[in-house]
Design a protein around this motif. Structure first.
Motif, short mmCIF file in Angstrom:
data_model
loop_
_atom_site.label_atom_id
_atom_site.label_comp_id
_atom_site.label_asym_id
_atom_site.label_seq_id
_atom_site.Cartn_x
_atom_site.Cartn_y
_atom_site.Cartn_z
N LEU A 53 0.83 -1.21 0.00
CA LEU A 53 0.00 0.00 0.00
C LEU A 53 0.86 1.25 0.00
O LEU A 53 0.60 2.20 -0.74
N VAL A 54 1.91 1.26 0.82
CA VAL A 54 2.81 2.41 0.87
C VAL A 54 3.46 2.61 -0.50
O VAL A 54 3.54 3.74 -1.00
N GLY A 55 3.91 1.53 -1.13
CA GLY A 55 4.52 1.64 -2.44
C GLY A 55 3.58 2.20 -3.49
O GLY A 55 3.96 3.05 -4.30
N VAL A 56 2.34 1.74 -3.47
CA VAL A 56 1.35 2.24 -4.44
C VAL A 56 1.07 3.72 -4.18
O VAL A 56 0.97 4.52 -5.12
N MET A 57 0.97 4.10 -2.91
CA MET A 57 0.72 5.51 -2.60
C MET A 57 1.90 6.39 -3.03
O MET A 57 1.70 7.49 -3.55
N VAL A 58 3.13 5.89 -2.84
CA VAL A 58 4.29 6.66 -3.28
C VAL A 58 4.26 6.82 -4.80
O VAL A 58 4.55 7.90 -5.32
N GLY A 76 -2.92 7.51 10.33
CA GLY A 76 -1.51 7.78 10.11
C GLY A 76 -1.31 8.72 8.94
O GLY A 76 -2.05 8.71 7.97
N GLY A 77 -0.29 9.53 9.04
CA GLY A 77 -0.01 10.49 7.99
C GLY A 77 0.82 9.88 6.86
O GLY A 77 1.11 8.69 6.83
N THR A 78 1.20 10.74 5.94
CA THR A 78 1.91 10.30 4.74
C THR A 78 3.31 10.91 4.64
O THR A 78 3.87 10.97 3.55
N GLN A 79 3.87 11.34 5.75
CA GLN A 79 5.17 12.00 5.70
C GLN A 79 6.27 11.10 5.15
O GLN A 79 7.08 11.54 4.35
N GLU A 80 6.31 9.85 5.59
CA GLU A 80 7.34 8.94 5.07
C GLU A 80 7.15 8.71 3.57
O GLU A 80 8.12 8.57 2.83
N MET A 81 5.92 8.65 3.14
CA MET A 81 5.65 8.44 1.71
C MET A 81 6.13 9.63 0.90
O MET A 81 6.73 9.46 -0.17
N ILE A 82 5.89 10.82 1.41
CA ILE A 82 6.33 12.03 0.71
C ILE A 82 7.85 12.07 0.65
O ILE A 82 8.43 12.45 -0.37
N LEU A 144 10.66 -1.53 11.56
CA LEU A 144 11.36 -0.34 11.08
C LEU A 144 12.24 -0.61 9.87
O LEU A 144 12.78 0.34 9.29
N LEU A 145 12.40 -1.85 9.46
CA LEU A 145 13.10 -2.14 8.21
C LEU A 145 12.15 -2.16 7.02
O LEU A 145 12.58 -2.26 5.88
N ARG A 146 10.88 -2.07 7.28
CA ARG A 146 9.86 -2.07 6.22
C ARG A 146 9.22 -0.70 6.12
O ARG A 146 9.18 0.06 7.07
N ALA A 147 8.65 -0.43 4.97
CA ALA A 147 7.90 0.80 4.77
C ALA A 147 6.46 0.56 5.22
O ALA A 147 5.62 0.18 4.43
N GLN A 148 6.20 0.75 6.49
CA GLN A 148 4.87 0.51 7.03
C GLN A 148 3.99 1.76 6.99
O GLN A 148 2.84 1.70 7.36
N GLY A 149 4.55 2.87 6.59
CA GLY A 149 3.75 4.08 6.44
C GLY A 149 4.18 5.20 7.36
O GLY A 149 4.53 6.27 6.91
N PHE A 150 4.17 4.93 8.66
CA PHE A 150 4.47 6.03 9.59
C PHE A 150 5.08 5.57 10.90
O PHE A 150 5.35 6.38 11.78
N TYR A 151 5.33 4.30 11.06
CA TYR A 151 5.85 3.79 12.33
C TYR A 151 7.26 4.30 12.62
O TYR A 151 7.58 4.69 13.74
#
Length: 157
Positions: A53-58, A76-82, A144-151
């Motif tokens: 999901l994070v990858g598709v949003m990015v 959760g926000g999208t700061q990591e995705m941005i 924290l090794l994965r792109a979980q969105g905001f963790y």
């Protein structure tokens, strides 16, 4: 007045302790990196739905379709995705590119623990606290090794 000379034995012991501290710090840093590499290359951090999901949003963000909240998780926000968008622009879509930002936030959180500890509990306890955070909680390796969105950014904040 005669200048005070340092006791050579005391000076040697202080240097030895400092070298021991640096050696322990280097060992902890290497152990943390080695554990992360081992876990990253193993089956524990295979991509999951949250990471997809994070990858598709990015990918949508790369094309200018921004969102304030994560699609499936409105808390959760999208700061990591941005922050991942420039990496996708430079390297293309890749799993490693997706995971760079959470890994950097994990390193940043360890640095913040050390810096706050310097001001509150002293040099050695701060190094111990940062070292423990760097090597011990399994949460650091599994999430924290994965792109979980905001963790990862939440840990750093």
């Amino acid at each position: 007045m005669a200048a005070q000379t340092a006791n050579p034995a005391t000076s040697f012991l202080q240097r030895l302790r400092l070298d021991r501290d640096r050696l322990l710090l280097a060992a902890v840093a290497i152990a943390g990196v080695a554990i992360r590499v081992w876990v990253y290359r193993g089956p524990l951090v295979i991509p999951n739905g949250d990471e997809g999901l994070v990858g598709v949003m990015v990918r949508h963000f790369v094309h200018g379709h921004l969102a304030v909240f994560s699609w499936a998780r409105p808390y959760g926000g999208t700061q990591e995705m941005i922050l991942t968008v420039p990496i996708f622009w430079l390297t293309g879509t890749s799993l490693l590119g997706l995971r760079v930002v959470p890994i950097l936030f994990s390193i940043l959180a360890t640095f913040f623990i050390w810096r706050v500890g310097l001001r509150t509990i002293g040099r050695r306890p701060a190094a111990v606290a940062a070292g423990l955070f760097w090597v011990w909680p399994p949460f650091n390796y599994l999430v924290l090794l994965r792109a979980q969105g905001f963790y990862a950014s939440d840990i750093a904040y």
